[in-house]
Design a protein around this motif. Structure first.
Motif, PDB file in Angstrom:
ATOM      1  N   LEU A  61       0.827  -1.211   0.000  1.00 41.09           N
ATOM      2  CA  LEU A  61       0.000   0.000   0.000  1.00 41.09           C
ATOM      3  C   LEU A  61       0.857   1.253   0.000  1.00 41.09           C
ATOM      4  CD1 LEU A  61      -2.865  -0.909   2.498  1.00 41.09           C
ATOM      5  CD2 LEU A  61      -3.132  -0.281   0.092  1.00 41.09           C
ATOM      6  N   LEU A  62       1.921   1.256   0.794  1.00 43.46           N
ATOM      7  CA  LEU A  62       2.805   2.418   0.854  1.00 43.46           C
ATOM      8  C   LEU A  62       3.409   2.706  -0.508  1.00 43.46           C
ATOM      9  CD1 LEU A  62       4.469   4.584   2.314  1.00 43.46           C
ATOM     10  CD2 LEU A  62       6.146   2.803   2.861  1.00 43.46           C
ATOM     11  N   PHE A  63       3.948   1.658  -1.140  1.00 45.52           N
ATOM     12  CA  PHE A  63       4.572   1.873  -2.449  1.00 45.52           C
ATOM     13  C   PHE A  63       3.543   2.318  -3.489  1.00 45.52           C
ATOM     14  CE2 PHE A  63       7.987  -1.189  -0.941  1.00 45.52           C
ATOM     15  CZ  PHE A  63       8.961  -0.209  -0.842  1.00 45.52           C
ATOM     16  N   ARG A  64       2.330   1.766  -3.414  1.00 47.05           N
ATOM     17  CA  ARG A  64       1.309   2.176  -4.366  1.00 47.05           C
ATOM     18  C   ARG A  64       0.916   3.646  -4.146  1.00 47.05           C
ATOM     19  NH1 ARG A  64       0.394   1.404  -8.389  1.00 47.05           N
ATOM     20  NH2 ARG A  64      -1.826   0.931  -8.639  1.00 47.05           N
ATOM     21  N   GLU A  65       0.806   4.052  -2.872  1.00 43.84           N
ATOM     22  CA  GLU A  65       0.469   5.449  -2.580  1.00 43.84           C
ATOM     23  C   GLU A  65       1.564   6.388  -3.049  1.00 43.84           C
ATOM     24  OE1 GLU A  65      -0.256   5.500   1.578  1.00 43.84           O
ATOM     25  OE2 GLU A  65      -2.239   4.570   1.420  1.00 43.84           O
ATOM     26  N   LEU A  66       2.794   5.886  -3.103  1.00 43.65           N
ATOM     27  CA  LEU A  66       3.910   6.695  -3.585  1.00 43.65           C
ATOM     28  C   LEU A  66       3.978   6.724  -5.113  1.00 43.65           C
ATOM     29  CD1 LEU A  66       6.743   5.668  -1.079  1.00 43.65           C
ATOM     30  CD2 LEU A  66       5.463   7.808  -1.139  1.00 43.65           C
ATOM     31  N   GLY A  67       3.091   5.984  -5.751  1.00 41.38           N
ATOM     32  CA  GLY A  67       3.029   6.007  -7.208  1.00 41.38           C
ATOM     33  C   GLY A  67       3.816   4.921  -7.900  1.00 41.38           C
ATOM     34  N   VAL A  68       4.311   3.934  -7.161  1.00 43.55           N
ATOM     35  CA  VAL A  68       5.054   2.834  -7.777  1.00 43.55           C
ATOM     36  C   VAL A  68       4.077   1.931  -8.528  1.00 43.55           C
ATOM     37  CG1 VAL A  68       6.548   0.840  -7.371  1.00 43.55           C
ATOM     38  CG2 VAL A  68       6.809   2.908  -5.970  1.00 43.55           C
ATOM     39  N   ALA A  69       4.400   1.597  -9.764  1.00 46.88           N
ATOM     40  CA  ALA A  69       3.547   0.712 -10.550  1.00 46.88           C
ATOM     41  C   ALA A  69       3.454  -0.655  -9.872  1.00 46.88           C
ATOM     42  CB  ALA A  69       4.100   0.560 -11.962  1.00 46.88           C
ATOM     43  N   ALA A 129      17.069   4.645  -2.607  1.00 47.59           N
ATOM     44  CA  ALA A 129      17.133   5.438  -3.842  1.00 47.59           C
ATOM     45  C   ALA A 129      15.733   5.663  -4.412  1.00 47.59           C
ATOM     46  CB  ALA A 129      18.030   4.747  -4.867  1.00 47.59           C
ATOM     47  N   GLU A 130      14.914   4.613  -4.373  1.00 50.02           N
ATOM     48  CA  GLU A 130      13.546   4.732  -4.867  1.00 50.02           C
ATOM     49  C   GLU A 130      12.747   5.722  -4.024  1.00 50.02           C
ATOM     50  OE1 GLU A 130      10.213   4.169  -7.224  1.00 50.02           O
ATOM     51  OE2 GLU A 130      12.238   3.390  -7.564  1.00 50.02           O
ATOM     52  N   LEU A 131      12.880   5.607  -2.703  1.00 44.53           N
ATOM     53  CA  LEU A 131      12.152   6.504  -1.804  1.00 44.53           C
ATOM     54  C   LEU A 131      12.620   7.942  -1.955  1.00 44.53           C
ATOM     55  CD1 LEU A 131      11.993   4.287   1.401  1.00 44.53           C
ATOM     56  CD2 LEU A 131      10.091   4.895  -0.113  1.00 44.53           C
ATOM     57  N   ASP A 132      13.938   8.135  -2.142  1.00 46.96           N
ATOM     58  CA  ASP A 132      14.458   9.488  -2.348  1.00 46.96           C
ATOM     59  C   ASP A 132      13.857  10.115  -3.599  1.00 46.96           C
ATOM     60  OD1 ASP A 132      16.014   9.488  -0.091  1.00 46.96           O
ATOM     61  OD2 ASP A 132      17.870   8.909  -1.113  1.00 46.96           O
ATOM     62  N   GLY A 133      13.794   9.304  -4.651  1.00 47.21           N
ATOM     63  CA  GLY A 133      13.215   9.811  -5.895  1.00 47.21           C
ATOM     64  C   GLY A 133      11.742  10.140  -5.753  1.00 47.21           C
ATOM     65  N   ARG A 134      11.009   9.254  -5.061  1.00 50.67           N
ATOM     66  CA  ARG A 134       9.585   9.492  -4.840  1.00 50.67           C
ATOM     67  C   ARG A 134       9.360  10.735  -3.981  1.00 50.67           C
ATOM     68  NH1 ARG A 134       6.556   6.714  -8.549  1.00 50.67           N
ATOM     69  NH2 ARG A 134       7.795   4.871  -9.069  1.00 50.67           N
ATOM     70  N   ARG A 135      10.217  10.909  -2.979  1.00 50.17           N
ATOM     71  CA  ARG A 135      10.076  12.071  -2.109  1.00 50.17           C
ATOM     72  C   ARG A 135      10.296  13.359  -2.897  1.00 50.17           C
ATOM     73  NH1 ARG A 135      12.574  15.898   0.715  1.00 50.17           N
ATOM     74  NH2 ARG A 135      11.810  16.367   2.829  1.00 50.17           N
ATOM     75  N   ALA A 136      11.316  13.374  -3.752  1.00 54.51           N
ATOM     76  CA  ALA A 136      11.592  14.563  -4.554  1.00 54.51           C
ATOM     77  C   ALA A 136      10.397  14.904  -5.443  1.00 54.51           C
ATOM     78  CB  ALA A 136      12.839  14.346  -5.398  1.00 54.51           C
ATOM     79  N   ALA A 137       9.763  13.860  -6.001  1.00 51.98           N
ATOM     80  CA  ALA A 137       8.600  14.090  -6.863  1.00 51.98           C
ATOM     81  C   ALA A 137       7.431  14.660  -6.064  1.00 51.98           C
ATOM     82  CB  ALA A 137       8.191  12.784  -7.542  1.00 51.98           C
ATOM     83  N   ILE A 138       7.260  14.165  -4.817  1.00 52.17           N
ATOM     84  CA  ILE A 138       6.176  14.650  -3.970  1.00 52.17           C
ATOM     85  C   ILE A 138       6.411  16.103  -3.590  1.00 52.17           C
ATOM     86  CG2 ILE A 138       5.108  14.417  -1.689  1.00 52.17           C
ATOM     87  CD1 ILE A 138       5.619  11.383  -1.953  1.00 52.17           C
ATOM     88  N   VAL A 139       7.654  16.430  -3.237  1.00 61.29           N
ATOM     89  CA  VAL A 139       7.991  17.813  -2.873  1.00 61.29           C
ATOM     90  C   VAL A 139       7.719  18.749  -4.052  1.00 61.29           C
ATOM     91  CG1 VAL A 139       9.875  19.376  -2.290  1.00 61.29           C
ATOM     92  CG2 VAL A 139       9.661  17.190  -1.093  1.00 61.29           C
ATOM     93  N   GLU A 140       8.088  18.306  -5.248  1.00 56.77           N
ATOM     94  CA  GLU A 140       7.838  19.117  -6.449  1.00 56.77           C
ATOM     95  C   GLU A 140       6.346  19.312  -6.663  1.00 56.77           C
ATOM     96  OE1 GLU A 140       8.807  19.094 -11.268  1.00 56.77           O
ATOM     97  OE2 GLU A 140       9.624  17.538  -9.966  1.00 56.77           O
TER      98      GLU A 140
END
Length: 267
Positions: free
Chosen positions: A60-68, A85-96
């Motif tokens: 659920l967490l990964f899906r909420e973060l937009g992971v396919a 690395a995946e979480l860092d990238g997802r976080r940057a996208a969320i901040v943007e």
């Protein structure tokens, strides 16, 4: 029944309610091999053990973060560096995305303020741009009179995006037209002449910076120049009789373009 002995795990309906997803979703994830029940109840039903529920929470967490969905299983077993690395990238996208949404909120706030106030300049800036004769209360009066019209909506939407320099340009263009009209009157330019019609169209273009202005609407605006003392005094100070002459020029130009001033409407 969904409920079962904790030692046997939990049935799919119980887990679905607890995680806020549908039973169909859990069945789908199970069928794809993403996450499924590994326990078996005493009566033979498959059940979700605590480890299974924990895996579902990570899905659920990964899906909420937009992971396919197809990429989730690999992340579930990935090493710490890969997950980080995946979480860092997802976080940057969320901040943007948050920054984009905040910018949108700011834009909406400006639209609301412009609809309420008309001009988003403080009093000192308004005096600088519009001149010492400008009364900031005029915006409120205009909203009271025109606030329900499409033209006010267009005017306020444009105002929301205008800086002090933008307003200075808009006001300057209108002032230049008024000066040119005053000079034309002093030189005896005849309403309906080519020169007068050019000036009428310049005036309409200047009005068009505030809201879309048709020939018929321009006629009605010019009529207010004569009938409303504030307008008449301002124009006549520039050149005696200018307000009435401008009305003649604008009406003559409208006729030249097939618009009868007598039947002019606010379109």
């Amino acid at each position: 029944m969904d409920a079962s002995d904790p030692r046997d795990g939990e049935r799919v309906g119980t887990v679905a309610r607890r995680l806020g997803v549908s039973v169909r979703t859990l069945h789908h994830w199970d069928a794809l091999g993403v996450a499924g029940p590994s326990g078996r109840s005493a009566n033979g039903y498959r059940s979700y053990l605590p480890a299974d529920v924990a895996r579902l929470r990570r899905v659920l967490l990964f899906r909420e973060l937009g992971v396919a969905l197809q990429d989730v299983p690999a992340l579930l077993i990935a090493d710490a560096a890969t997950r980080r690395a995946e979480l860092d990238g997802r976080r940057a996208a969320i901040v943007e995305k948050i920054a984009e949404m905040q910018s949108l909120v700011d834009d909406v706030d400006r639209l609301i303020a412009a609809d309420r106030e008309g001009v988003l300049l403080d009093e000192a800036e308004q005096t600088e741009v519009f001149g010492t004769a400008w009364n900031p209360e005029w915006s409120a009066a205009a909203r009271e009179r025109w606030g329900n019209t499409a033209q006010w909506a267009e005017y306020s939407e444009r105002s929301a995006g205008r800086s002090t320099d933008d307003w200075r340009d808009v006001t300057g263009a209108m002032n230049q037209v008024i000066t040119a009209l005053a000079e034309a009157k002093r030189h005896g330019t005849v309403p309906g002449s080519d020169a007068a019609n050019v000036l009428a169209e310049r005036h309409r273009a200047a009005l068009g910076e505030y809201f879309h202005c048709t020939l018929s609407m321009q006629v009605l605006v010019a009529r207010r120049y004569v009938t409303e003392p504030g307008f008449a005094a301002t124009f006549d100070e520039e050149e005696p009789g200018l307000a009435a002459w401008m009305e003649e020029v604008i009406e003559a130009n409208a006729r030249a373009h097939g618009v009868d001033p007598a039947t002019a409407t606010w379109e």
